[in-house]
Design a protein around this motif. Structure first.
Motif, PDB file in Angstrom:
ATOM      1  N   VAL A 141       0.845  -1.209   0.000  1.00 24.91           N
ATOM      2  CA  VAL A 141       0.000   0.000   0.000  1.00 24.91           C
ATOM      3  C   VAL A 141       0.874   1.252   0.000  1.00 24.91           C
ATOM      4  N   GLY A 184       8.515   8.422   3.592  1.00 29.57           N
ATOM      5  CA  GLY A 184       9.961   8.291   3.819  1.00 29.57           C
ATOM      6  C   GLY A 184      10.333   8.185   5.296  1.00 29.57           C
ATOM      7  N   GLU A 221       8.033  10.731  14.015  1.00 24.72           N
ATOM      8  CA  GLU A 221       8.418  10.020  15.246  1.00 24.72           C
ATOM      9  C   GLU A 221       9.602   9.091  14.981  1.00 24.72           C
ATOM     10  N   ILE A 222       9.591   8.452  13.810  1.00 22.63           N
ATOM     11  CA  ILE A 222      10.680   7.518  13.482  1.00 22.63           C
ATOM     12  C   ILE A 222      11.983   8.298  13.251  1.00 22.63           C
TER      13      ILE A 222
END
Ligand SMILES: Cc1cc2nc3c(=O)[nH]c(=O)nc-3n(C[C@H](O)[C@H](O)[C@H](O)COP(=O)(O)OP(=O)(O)OC[C@H]3O[C@@H](n4cnc5c(N)ncnc54)[C@H](O)[C@@H]3O)c2cc1C
Length: 407
Positions: free
Chosen positions: A176, A381, A385-386
């Motif tokens: 997805v 991308g 938070e990441i």
């Protein structure tokens, strides 16, 4: 080939561009209120037919540049590059900005800068010879099939299954948010070949022809209007083992290389919908340049834009010195999405009710395109938070976050 000086190279770029594109009448980045397009969209609001035209024109432009040796300036000559330092790329870009050239389609950027770059690192000799030069030239274009309904930030929980059957693999499952899948010739897909418990150790990467029987692409309509990304379904799709990228069970390592390239892309992606002067011109145009709160917000936006630009330049300088991309990629990505959010706050404050209805006035309602596009930039991308997690762990050396697999 003897390395040209930067001035000689600039001259060569200028002369080629003059022969192949129309020179802009205004100086690059010079902004005149009310002139030209007022689009500040982060994602295009266009139909499939319009997007197909953008894609085809972008592809033709890459091929034309490649034929002139200007398509992969800093890449190895075996991939059609000139093997010149990255500053020569910047010289070309600064010259190109003076000309009207086709808009770059986002799939072509993914294919050239992320997929081709990954194959150059992990591909076999045969795969590198077949794909890399052709992808850099946009003769072949590949989408990136990583995310699934249950695997986005937590990529190690990928469920799309690839089962070995002799010299082939049989792939089934769903991806997805695949950007540009409708225009891709190839798909770079991450699959589970081990057990779910093995998590990142049980993944393998493949390159798959998008026209292989069993693949179905369904566009997703975005709140920004267009349908640049898609759901992609695989139903018992047969993939030759020769199209496996790197070893069985090595998919995580391959994917980490890809994500590194994806993050470092952010460093050259300084676009925030509009140049700084356009925000200032908006305040003057609607007569609120004296509003103290608006002035404070504008000053914050200006400072943030400058600081972010310097951070990106620092990251690019690292790469130029031959060092691996550092955490600047994550910092630049986060800075970019923070800029988009602050820019949305600034225009909302300046325009107030003027944002709510399309009065037809140049440079006013068009800002809604920036506002509805901003949430997407916070996810694509790697989410905010990441990126913070990466900065915390790799740049600041903070203790790692607990992992879902306890590893
Ligand atoms: C414009 C756009 C283009 C894209 N193109 C592609 C593409 O071409 N190919 C592709 O494979 N994918 C693509 N993606 C998908 C993108 O990679 C994912 O959306 C992204 O990785 C986030 O995954 P998710 O949407 O499943 O959200 P989730 O991972 O479910 O996250 C939901 C929320 O939880 C937060 N969260 C998750 N984990 C943590 C954690 N450990 N700590 C703190 N917070 C956490 C996230 O930050 C987020 O706010 C695209 C997305 C967008 C928006």
């Amino acid at each position: 080939m003897e390395q040209p000086t930067l001035d000689e190279f600039r001259e060569r770029c200028r002369s080629w561009l003059a022969d192949n594109a129309e020179r802009r009448t205004a100086e690059p980045r010079k902004f005149v209120w009310g002139e030209g397009s007022d689009s500040v969209a982060l994602f295009s609001n266009i139909t499939l037919e319009e997007e197909a035209e953008v894609h085809a024109a972008s592809r033709r432009w890459e091929q034309l540049k490649a034929d002139a040796g200007l398509g992969s300036i800093s890449w190895d000559p075996q991939y059609g590059g000139l093997g010149l330092p990255r500053e020569y790329e910047r010289v070309y870009r600064s010259e190109e900005a003076r000309f009207v050239v086709p808009e770059s389609h986002e799939l072509i950027q993914i294919s050239r800068n992320i997929v081709a770059a990954t194959i150059a690192v992990h591909g076999t000799g045969e795969q590198r010879a077949f794909f890399v030069r052709a992808m850099r030239r946009a003769d072949l274009v590949s989408c990136q099939l990583f995310s699934e309904p249950g695997a986005g930030s937590d990529l190690a929980s990928i469920a799309m299954r690839a089962e070995r059957d002799g010299d082939e693999w049989v792939v089934s499952g769903q991806k997805v948010w695949t950007t540009g899948a409708r225009f891709a010739d190839w798909g770079y897909v991450l699959c589970r070949t081990g057990t779910a418990e093995e998590r990142h150790r049980g993944l393998t990467a493949f390159l798959v022809r998008m026209e292989t029987p069993g693949i179905e692409v369904r566009p997703l309509r975005q709140m920004t209007g267009g349908s640049s990304f898609n759901e992609v379904f695989f139903d018992s799709v047969r993939v030759p083992d020769s199209q496996r990228l790197d070893g069985v069970g090595e998919g995580w390592r391959v994917a980490m290389t890809t994500l590194g390239f994806e993050r470092s892309q952010s460093m050259s992606n300084g676009r925030v919908g509009a140049p700084w002067v356009q925000y200032l011109a908006l305040a003057h145009h609607i007569g609120v340049a004296d509003d103290p709160v608006g002035r404070q917000l504008l000053a914050r936006l200006y400072s943030q834009m400058q600081a972010d630009r310097w951070t990106s330049l620092r990251g690019l300088a690292r790469i130029k010195q031959g060092k691996a991309p550092g955490p600047e990629g994550s910092i630049a990505k986060l800075a970019w999405t923070n800029q988009n959010q602050l820019a949305s706050t600034v225009v909302t404050h300046l325009l107030g009710a003027g944002l709510l209805a399309d009065s037809g006035e140049w440079g006013t309602y068009a800002w809604t395109e920036l506002i509805v596009g901003t949430p997407g930039t916070r996810l694509a991308g790697g989410t905010d938070e990441i990126q913070r997690k990466i900065i915390g762990e790799r740049a600041l050396g903070l203790p790692p976050e607990p992992r879902p697999d306890g590893g």
